[in-house]
Design a protein around this motif. Sequence first.
Motif, PDB file in Angstrom:
ATOM      1  N   SER A   1       0.711  -1.133   0.137  1.00  0.00           N
ATOM      2  CA  SER A   1       0.250   0.036  -0.136  1.00  0.00           C
ATOM      3  C   SER A   1       0.711   1.205   0.057  1.00  0.00           C
ATOM      4  N   LYS A   2       0.429   2.145  -0.615  1.00  0.00           N
ATOM      5  CA  LYS A   2       1.167   3.442  -0.757  1.00  0.00           C
ATOM      6  C   LYS A   2       1.129   4.474   0.552  1.00  0.00           C
ATOM      7  N   ALA A   3       2.174   5.233   0.834  1.00  0.00           N
ATOM      8  CA  ALA A   3       2.114   6.107   1.893  1.00  0.00           C
ATOM      9  C   ALA A   3       0.755   7.152   1.753  1.00  0.00           C
ATOM     10  N   ASP A   4       0.268   7.329   2.915  1.00  0.00           N
ATOM     11  CA  ASP A   4      -0.830   8.168   2.891  1.00  0.00           C
ATOM     12  C   ASP A   4      -0.595   9.396   3.893  1.00  0.00           C
ATOM     13  N   GLU A   5      -0.011  10.592   3.762  1.00  0.00           N
ATOM     14  CA  GLU A   5       0.287  11.451   4.610  1.00  0.00           C
ATOM     15  C   GLU A   5      -0.796  12.176   5.177  1.00  0.00           C
ATOM     16  N   GLU A   6      -1.924  12.296   4.562  1.00  0.00           N
ATOM     17  CA  GLU A   6      -3.091  12.885   5.011  1.00  0.00           C
ATOM     18  C   GLU A   6      -3.567  12.147   6.130  1.00  0.00           C
ATOM     19  N   HIS A   7      -3.535  10.786   6.247  1.00  0.00           N
ATOM     20  CA  HIS A   7      -3.881   9.977   7.310  1.00  0.00           C
ATOM     21  C   HIS A   7      -2.845   9.433   7.794  1.00  0.00           C
ATOM     22  N   ASP A   8      -1.561   9.863   7.929  1.00  0.00           N
ATOM     23  CA  ASP A   8      -0.433   9.705   8.728  1.00  0.00           C
ATOM     24  C   ASP A   8      -0.177   7.910   8.530  1.00  0.00           C
ATOM     25  N   LEU A   9      -0.220   7.498   7.381  1.00  0.00           N
ATOM     26  CA  LEU A   9       0.056   6.067   6.995  1.00  0.00           C
ATOM     27  C   LEU A   9       1.290   5.998   6.054  1.00  0.00           C
ATOM     28  N   GLU A  10       2.178   5.222   6.668  1.00  0.00           N
ATOM     29  CA  GLU A  10       3.378   4.909   5.936  1.00  0.00           C
ATOM     30  C   GLU A  10       3.233   3.905   4.825  1.00  0.00           C
ATOM     31  N   ARG A  11       4.028   3.626   3.919  1.00  0.00           N
ATOM     32  CA  ARG A  11       4.365   2.842   2.572  1.00  0.00           C
ATOM     33  C   ARG A  11       4.318   1.432   3.465  1.00  0.00           C
ATOM     34  N   ILE A  12       3.860   0.672   2.891  1.00  0.00           N
ATOM     35  CA  ILE A  12       3.749  -0.985   3.421  1.00  0.00           C
ATOM     36  C   ILE A  12       4.356  -1.622   2.168  1.00  0.00           C
ATOM     37  N   GLU A  13       5.384  -2.513   2.415  1.00  0.00           N
ATOM     38  CA  GLU A  13       6.103  -3.318   1.607  1.00  0.00           C
ATOM     39  C   GLU A  13       5.836  -4.641   2.130  1.00  0.00           C
TER      40      GLU A  13
END
Length: 294
Positions: free
Chosen positions: A65-77
């Motif tokens: 999943s991509k990083a989502d700065e708006e929801h403070d979510l980091e990229r997951i690999e």
Amino acid sequence: MLKDLVDEIFKMIVSQNYLDSIDAIPHSDSFYKKVESNLGIDQKSYNKVMSILKESHKILTIEISKADEEHDLERIEGYVDADISTVKRLKEHFQRVLVDMYEEEYNQRLPVHQVIRELFPKMNRISKTPLGYIANKAIMLDEFEKLIEKEYTEYNEDWKAKKLEELLLRHESTFVVGKSKLEAPSNKKPEMKKEYERAVDSKKYNDFSKYSLNKVLQIYGVEFFFRINLRKYNFDYITELIERRKIDRKSDLKLLKEMIHKMKNNYKRDPKLTNYEKQIRKLDRTVSRFINLN
């Protein structure tokens, strides 16, 4: 040493890749928690090790999943051992799962390549669904196989070993674990320091015996349970649990089989293991027998 951490974390990835389940590809968010629990290292140290594994082509990464700065979510690999046999095995596994999931959702069984052709235009829409996650892995593993075959000179073991050695030499003297800086080699042989906390010494182990087996497996997971008891030489105890079918999932038994194999190769580093050869052989035979029974 930095090399010890790199080797240990790489082995953890390989062990999980060996599972015959949809959890065979570690995700960076949950995998870090597992590493932190087993080895006691901080996020910065973990990030450095993962960077080295990627740059040395020891592993390949899938964007979950991509990083989502708006929801403070980091990229997951997702992490995959960059070995052609591992990649092929995982590709075949996730393709089978994809075909089954597609049939369940659309009531139509199609060959895997046709399923991918049907789903590919919809990937943005289904990317965060269970079907989308599996499709993404099946597609990327197929791409990895092609990459390794095309760029074989950079994915053979000799190239990877040389690149890894180069990276370790570059980062060893400045690598920091937690608050302790690992010292660069000097003429005087230093006393070996403990760079990370072994699973048997972790804080979690202090409460390990307070819970029932089911609770331990639920909280810590089967791999942590195996690691603890193998390092504590509790071979008869594990054998008993398997014979009583307290642990009987085929994927768990295969994982244990791999861990026993690696432990056998560790006799020189742990001379105490020679005192338990009989128990280890019995455990190994028991695991093999129950794998075949499943």
